[in-house]
Design a protein around this motif. Structure first.
Motif, PDB file in Angstrom:
ATOM      1  N   GLY A 207       0.834  -1.192   0.000  1.00  0.00           N
ATOM      2  CA  GLY A 207       0.000   0.000   0.000  1.00  0.00           C
ATOM      3  C   GLY A 207       0.869   1.242   0.000  1.00  0.00           C
TER       4      GLY A 207
ATOM      5  N   GLN B 175      -3.702   3.814   1.782  1.00  0.00           N
ATOM      6  CA  GLN B 175      -4.385   3.005   0.787  1.00  0.00           C
ATOM      7  C   GLN B 175      -3.690   1.646   0.693  1.00  0.00           C
ATOM      8  N   ASN B 176      -4.369   0.573   1.120  1.00  0.00           N
ATOM      9  CA  ASN B 176      -3.811  -0.780   1.091  1.00  0.00           C
ATOM     10  C   ASN B 176      -4.373  -1.572  -0.080  1.00  0.00           C
TER      11      ASN B 176
ATOM     12  N   ASP C 245      -5.857  -5.002  -1.696  1.00  0.00           N
ATOM     13  CA  ASP C 245      -6.904  -5.853  -1.133  1.00  0.00           C
ATOM     14  C   ASP C 245      -6.353  -6.953  -0.223  1.00  0.00           C
TER      15      ASP C 245
ATOM     16  N   LYS D 163      -5.259  -5.742   3.502  1.00  0.00           N
ATOM     17  CA  LYS D 163      -6.126  -4.848   4.272  1.00  0.00           C
ATOM     18  C   LYS D 163      -6.430  -5.347   5.674  1.00  0.00           C
ATOM     19  N   GLN D 164      -6.236  -6.631   5.935  1.00  0.00           N
ATOM     20  CA  GLN D 164      -6.636  -7.199   7.216  1.00  0.00           C
ATOM     21  C   GLN D 164      -5.666  -6.906   8.359  1.00  0.00           C
TER      22      GLN D 164
END
Length: 388
Positions: free
Chosen positions: A69, A78-79, A81, A84-85
């Motif tokens: 990101g 902004q990461n 997909d 993102k966790q």
């Protein structure tokens, strides 16, 4: 998201065309236990005008570098997909930031790179996979980007050896050129619009906005119930047959250092020659090899035979091992050897023996002739005496 610096090959392309440099400082190597609640990797640089900070992950088992990101100053991170966790990006100011990984697991073992850039506005859309049947006459690969001020667009082909080859490029709408060794009979590039073109792995390039990368932070997540284990180091002498039947100025000897039974793979290898200044070349494996529950790495030192055949010369292999807390050094040494007395038949010896043989044979023939003449003379004298 598929931003401008998605492919690591772009970095290589741009840096060779830009004079400016940026100095990075990243966290040193990290070794943590699986399940660690939080791990933070810090990054800072001296580029005071670089508004974008990017983070990449490179796993040893992968040929590619994955974008985690990015952060633009005073904007939300902004990461990608898949990150993102558990991955959090922080930005303290223009030149400082960090990557935080929550609940670390074994799949997080990788090298993490921090990078910086002036701007970050271009997105590239390219299908990740294209399937074709053997025998099909043509295959079309598509690519789009969203900024019509990026006139230069490139297609690259990545081979199984990780080498990136430029296939073709375009400098504007409906203008393209094929690079050797690729030919226009096999590859064709179409660019109906500034933002759209077709072929294979695409990179959008702006020579005025290069990205600069740090050296990376290597993270290793220890396997369950495993503790760091230092290496066992052994130096093996050169083969006695390595430089047989060669001229003196071409004789070489290769020493091999083997470091084995260590875990994890945070090692580096170096050589030292005491009492000798000859060091023809070192070559170390690019990565340690996993064998069972541990790792092995080898390194080779090549020196002249003259240097090896001096018993007072000491050849030392030094392996530096990081256990997560400190760096330790493990060494092993061997001495050079006495030059052996050899009876091997070389070309020089053969010529010398041949010359000696010819000389001896000539002397033998000459002696035989003299002896024959002497016997003939005695026989003639005896015949003369008998006749009287």
């Amino acid at each position: 998201m598929c931003p401008l610096f998605y492919t690591f090959g772009f970095l290589l392309l741009v840096l060779i065309r830009h004079v400016e440099t940026v100095t990075f400082v990243q966290s040193s190597s990290q070794i943590v236990n699986e399940g660690t609640k939080e791990l933070e990797i810090h990054c800072s640089h001296d580029g005071s005008t670089y508004t974008v900070m990017l983070w990449y992950q490179h796993k040893q088992s992968s040929r590619s570098v994955s974008l985690i990101g990015y952060t633009v100053l005073h904007s939300e991170p902004q990461n990608e997909d898949q990150f993102k966790q558990r991955f959090l990006l922080k930005r303290e100011n223009m030149t400082q930031g960090s990557l935080i990984i929550h609940t670390v697991n074994a799949s997080d073992s990788a090298v993490y790179y921090c990078a910086a850039n002036f701007s970050f506005s271009v997105k590239i859309d390219q299908p990740p996979f294209v399937f074709s049947q053997k025998g099909e006459s043509t295959v079309t690969l598509q690519c789009k980007q969203d900024d019509n001020t990026y006139y230069y667009m490139y297609w690259y082909k990545q081979t199984s050896s990780d080498k990136m080859q430029l296939v073709t490029y375009s400098i504007n709408k409906n203008m393209s050129s094929i690079e050797a060794p690729f030919t226009s009979s096999k590859y064709f590039m179409s660019r109906p619009e500034v933002e759209q073109f077709y072929l294979q792995p695409c990179i959008s390039v702006n020579n005025y906005d290069p990205a600069y990368f740090g050296k990376g932070t290597k993270l290793t997540v220890l396997e369950k119930d495993r503790k760091p284990t230092p290496p066992v180091v052994k130096v093996l002498p050169p083969s006695k047959d390595e430089c047989r039947n060669q001229k003196d100025n071409e004789k070489k000897k290769t020493l091999v250092c083997v470091a084995k039974d260590f875990y994890p793979d945070h090692v580096s290898v170096s050589w030292k020659i005491e009492n000798g200044d000859d060091n023809i070349g070192e070559a170390t494996d690019t990565a340690a090899l996993r064998t069972g529950d541990s790792y092995t790495i080898t390194s080779r030192l090549r020196v002249s035979a003259k240097t090896w055949f001096i018993p007072t010369n000491v050849f030392t292999c030094n392996v530096t091992f990081f256990d997560g807390e400190k760096y330790s050094h493990y060494t092993n040494s061997i001495n050079g050897e006495e030059a052996p007395d050899t009876n091997d038949m070389t070309r020089e010896k053969f010529l010398k023996l041949s010359q000696n043989g010819k000389l001896s044979y000539g002397i033998f023939i000459a002696k035989g002739c003299v002896y024959g003449a002497f016997v003939a003379f005695l026989v003639w004298k005896l015949q003369g005496s008998t006749g009287k």
